[in-house]
Write a protein that holds these residues in place. Structure first.
Motif, short mmCIF file in Angstrom:
data_model
loop_
_atom_site.label_atom_id
_atom_site.label_comp_id
_atom_site.label_asym_id
_atom_site.label_seq_id
_atom_site.Cartn_x
_atom_site.Cartn_y
_atom_site.Cartn_z
N MET A 8 48.62 43.56 43.87
CA MET A 8 47.74 43.49 45.02
C MET A 8 46.41 44.09 44.56
SD MET A 8 49.68 41.93 47.05
CE MET A 8 48.55 41.86 48.42
N LEU A 9 45.33 43.39 44.83
CA LEU A 9 44.03 43.79 44.30
C LEU A 9 43.45 44.97 45.06
CD1 LEU A 9 42.44 40.27 43.72
CD2 LEU A 9 43.71 41.70 42.11
N ILE A 118 39.91 43.15 32.60
CA ILE A 118 40.81 42.80 33.71
C ILE A 118 40.32 43.47 34.99
CG2 ILE A 118 43.16 42.99 34.62
CD1 ILE A 118 44.09 42.88 31.60
N LYS A 119 39.92 44.74 34.91
CA LYS A 119 39.38 45.43 36.08
C LYS A 119 38.16 44.70 36.61
CE LYS A 119 40.86 50.18 35.10
NZ LYS A 119 40.35 51.55 34.83
N ASN A 120 37.30 44.25 35.72
CA ASN A 120 36.10 43.51 36.13
C ASN A 120 36.50 42.21 36.82
OD1 ASN A 120 33.30 44.37 35.69
ND2 ASN A 120 33.03 42.27 34.99
N SER A 121 37.51 41.53 36.27
CA SER A 121 38.00 40.30 36.91
C SER A 121 38.58 40.61 38.29
CB SER A 121 39.07 39.63 36.02
OG SER A 121 38.49 39.12 34.84
N ILE A 122 39.31 41.71 38.41
CA ILE A 122 39.87 42.11 39.71
C ILE A 122 38.75 42.32 40.72
CG2 ILE A 122 40.99 44.04 40.90
CD1 ILE A 122 42.80 44.29 38.32
N ASN A 123 37.71 43.05 40.34
CA ASN A 123 36.59 43.30 41.26
C ASN A 123 35.91 42.00 41.67
OD1 ASN A 123 37.11 46.05 41.17
ND2 ASN A 123 35.55 46.46 39.62
N ALA A 124 35.75 41.09 40.72
CA ALA A 124 35.13 39.79 41.04
C ALA A 124 36.02 38.98 41.98
CB ALA A 124 34.86 39.02 39.75
N LEU A 125 37.33 39.03 41.77
CA LEU A 125 38.25 38.33 42.67
C LEU A 125 38.20 38.92 44.07
CD1 LEU A 125 41.25 37.91 40.21
CD2 LEU A 125 40.00 36.02 41.33
N LEU A 126 38.12 40.23 44.17
CA LEU A 126 38.00 40.88 45.48
C LEU A 126 36.73 40.42 46.20
CD1 LEU A 126 39.18 44.51 44.69
CD2 LEU A 126 40.15 43.00 46.46
N LEU A 133 46.72 38.94 42.24
CA LEU A 133 46.50 38.34 40.93
C LEU A 133 47.84 38.27 40.22
CD1 LEU A 133 44.60 37.36 38.60
CD2 LEU A 133 44.31 39.77 37.98
N TYR A 134 48.08 37.15 39.56
CA TYR A 134 49.33 36.94 38.82
C TYR A 134 49.04 36.84 37.33
CZ TYR A 134 51.46 35.86 43.30
OH TYR A 134 51.94 35.95 44.58
N LEU A 135 50.07 37.05 36.53
CA LEU A 135 50.00 36.82 35.10
C LEU A 135 51.42 36.64 34.58
CD1 LEU A 135 51.07 39.58 33.50
CD2 LEU A 135 48.81 40.40 34.11
#
Length: 157
Positions: A8-9, A118-126, A133-135
């Motif tokens: 969960m983001l 990955i943290k940067n991607s999480i923030n952008a997704l938020l 987010l899945y992997l």
């Protein structure tokens, strides 16, 4: 065999060293990222005998929708002196954000690059309004699994 993981983001703090330049991934990055992808995965548990050309093709295919639509503004490359050293590729897979690939050049391991990307991607997704987010992680790839769990990913069935 791979394990599916989900998180969960939540907003993440991101910290890169001064020499790291962060950019969104573009189609014209395919050759450079394919080379990095090959160098990062060669002789690891995730290496399945791919050639450098196949690594470039996999990056190209990912950006062109193999795992769902590519999300450019949530996918990043970290460069040092103009050279890509780590990246995160995010797609929309089955209607949900998927961290399709992350890779770091062997010379730059254990410096927090993948974690911060990955943290940067999480923030952008938020910022786009996504909630999770899945992997997929290869069974036995304990260093990657450790990073993912530290970020809050949990295995799911």
């Amino acid at each position: 065999m791979r394990t599916k993981m989900k998180m969960m983001l939540v907003k993440q703090g991101v910290a890169f060293s001064g020499e790291v330049v962060l950019k969104n991934i573009q189609q014209n990055d395919v050759l450079r990222l394919g080379k990095l992808f090959y160098e990062a995965y060669y002789d690891t548990i995730d290496y399945e005998g791919e050639t450098p050309e196949q690594a470039v093709q996999e990056i190209n295919d990912t950006i062109n929708g193999k795992y769902g639509p590519f999300i450019n503004d949530c996918s990043f490359v970290a460069e040092v002196r103009g050279r890509p050293v780590s990246f995160s590729l995010v797609t929309m897979w089955q209607g949900r954000p998927l961290l399709a690939y992350t890779a770091t050049h062997p010379q730059y391991l254990n410096q927090g690059l993948s974690t911060n990307l990955i943290k940067n991607s999480i923030n952008a997704l938020l910022m786009r309004g996504h909630e999770d987010l899945y992997l997929f992680v290869t069974v036995g790839n304990e260093p990657a699994r450790h990073v993912y769990e530290k970020l809050g990913f949990i295995p799911i069935t």
